[in-house]
Write an enzyme that holds these catalytic residues in place. Sequence first.
Site, PDB file in Angstrom:
ATOM      1  N   TYR A 161      -8.458  -7.604   2.176  1.00 20.68           N
ATOM      2  CA  TYR A 161      -7.222  -6.864   2.416  1.00 20.68           C
ATOM      3  C   TYR A 161      -6.962  -6.748   3.934  1.00 20.68           C
ATOM      4  CZ  TYR A 161      -4.096  -2.859   2.780  1.00 20.68           C
ATOM      5  OH  TYR A 161      -3.063  -2.036   3.105  1.00 20.68           O
ATOM      6  N   LYS A 181      -4.555   1.608  -7.072  1.00 17.07           N
ATOM      7  CA  LYS A 181      -4.087   0.422  -7.801  1.00 17.07           C
ATOM      8  C   LYS A 181      -4.341   0.577  -9.312  1.00 17.07           C
ATOM      9  CE  LYS A 181      -2.987  -1.109  -3.683  1.00 17.07           C
ATOM     10  NZ  LYS A 181      -3.754  -0.445  -2.698  1.00 17.07           N
ATOM     11  N   ASP A 197     -15.277  -5.152  -2.833  1.00 19.73           N
ATOM     12  CA  ASP A 197     -13.982  -4.546  -3.149  1.00 19.73           C
ATOM     13  C   ASP A 197     -13.566  -5.070  -4.523  1.00 19.73           C
ATOM     14  OD1 ASP A 197     -11.300  -3.837  -3.383  1.00 19.73           O
ATOM     15  OD2 ASP A 197     -10.900  -4.100  -1.245  1.00 19.73           O
ATOM     16  N   ARG A 230     -13.633  20.683   0.671  1.00 13.88           N
ATOM     17  CA  ARG A 230     -13.951  19.376   1.265  1.00 13.88           C
ATOM     18  C   ARG A 230     -15.294  18.874   0.730  1.00 13.88           C
ATOM     19  NH1 ARG A 230     -15.953  19.970   5.970  1.00 13.88           N
ATOM     20  NH2 ARG A 230     -14.268  21.221   6.849  1.00 13.88           N
TER      21      ARG A 230
END
Length: 386
Positions: free
Chosen positions: A106, A203, A178, A53
């Site tokens: 978004y 994306k 973004d 992690r």
Amino acid sequence: MTELAGVGFGTRAIHAGPPPDSATGAVMMPIYQTSTYVQDGVGSPRDGYDYARTKNPTREALQQTLASLEGGRHAAAFSSGLAAMEAIFKSTLRQGDHMICGQDVYGGVDRMLRLVWSGLGVEFDFVDSSDVDAVRAAIRPNTRLIHVETPSNPTMTLTDLAACAEVAHSAGALLTVDNTFASPFLQRPLSFGADVVMHSTTKFINGHSDMLGGALVTDSEELADAFGFQQRTAGAVPGPFDCWLALRGAKTLHVRMPVHCSNAMRLAEMLAERNDLDSVRYPGLTSHPQHDLARRQMDDFGSMLSIDLGSNERAERFCGSLRLFQLAESLGGVESLASVPARMTHASVPAEKRARIGITPGLTRLSVGIENVADLEHDLNAALAT
Ligand SMILES: Cc1ncc(COP(=O)(O)O)c(C=O)c1O
């Protein structure tokens, strides 16, 4: 890290990150599919590798590549774009703070602010960030963050990054951007003064629609530490295989994007000539109200465009008639996709707000892939004829 000062974007896409594996010489970064690491003594992890992690070599290679592509010093990868977004909010906002968010970001960001962060005592305003005076007017003494998306999803509205950075910094706030729709190949917000660049690596970075991920890039040591803290404390980190897929995708970003852009430009021009559409929104068209800003801020105009078919009924009929464009959420993959935001990606945005910001029932978003453009053109024309 390989020494890459002064080399071009494509060279950095391929060679940023660690040199070939020292144990085997493997040219590609291996997938370090492990959750933990042997320690040389109690409390003595090798190079800080104590648990996956906190640190994973495949994730680090992706982070170094993304930092290099965005022209930043640090990057942190997360398990999704929204997890990256949440890490920004958790790192920068406290109860009583105020944030300004672009009004057509978004839908998931809109939902997170309204349904999670408002309940935690954070104040926020959704503002038309294409209007820098409106952003300036929304500043309050407790404003800590301005978050924008440009081009925006799905209305293809642009925000002047340099102007917004100036507004944010003169108020002592941060600007986060973004950059998912543009990708670092087309636009590098840090160079316009942004403090953090956020990506849904799902994306264009990955580009093949086969993983989910997010990333934050910054020049600030302090923010980088805060994002690292979020990775190990909240734990929304990507697995090594997803990091490897994103890394592999990033290596061809500079090859895919020019085809995405030229295909989208040709389709946008073709669609703009029709007289049966209410609108065609593509930053590369001179009819786009912010075409000049797009020329200044972006190196090309991207693969995303929206058309308004006038009604949801026609939009659904159109999407149902497409043969190559597939009806699906998401974007940025090699394949072309179509979606109807009001019923899909932005269904969680209140109807009143959708109407106000132009997410009409007939608005249809196209993510133009890298298929042969003549075939895509034929597909759109045939579906529009139904
Ligand atoms: C512009 C933009 N930002 C953020 C996100 C969220 O990313 P993810 O789906 O990886 O959580 C999306 C998802 O579609 C997006 O389109």
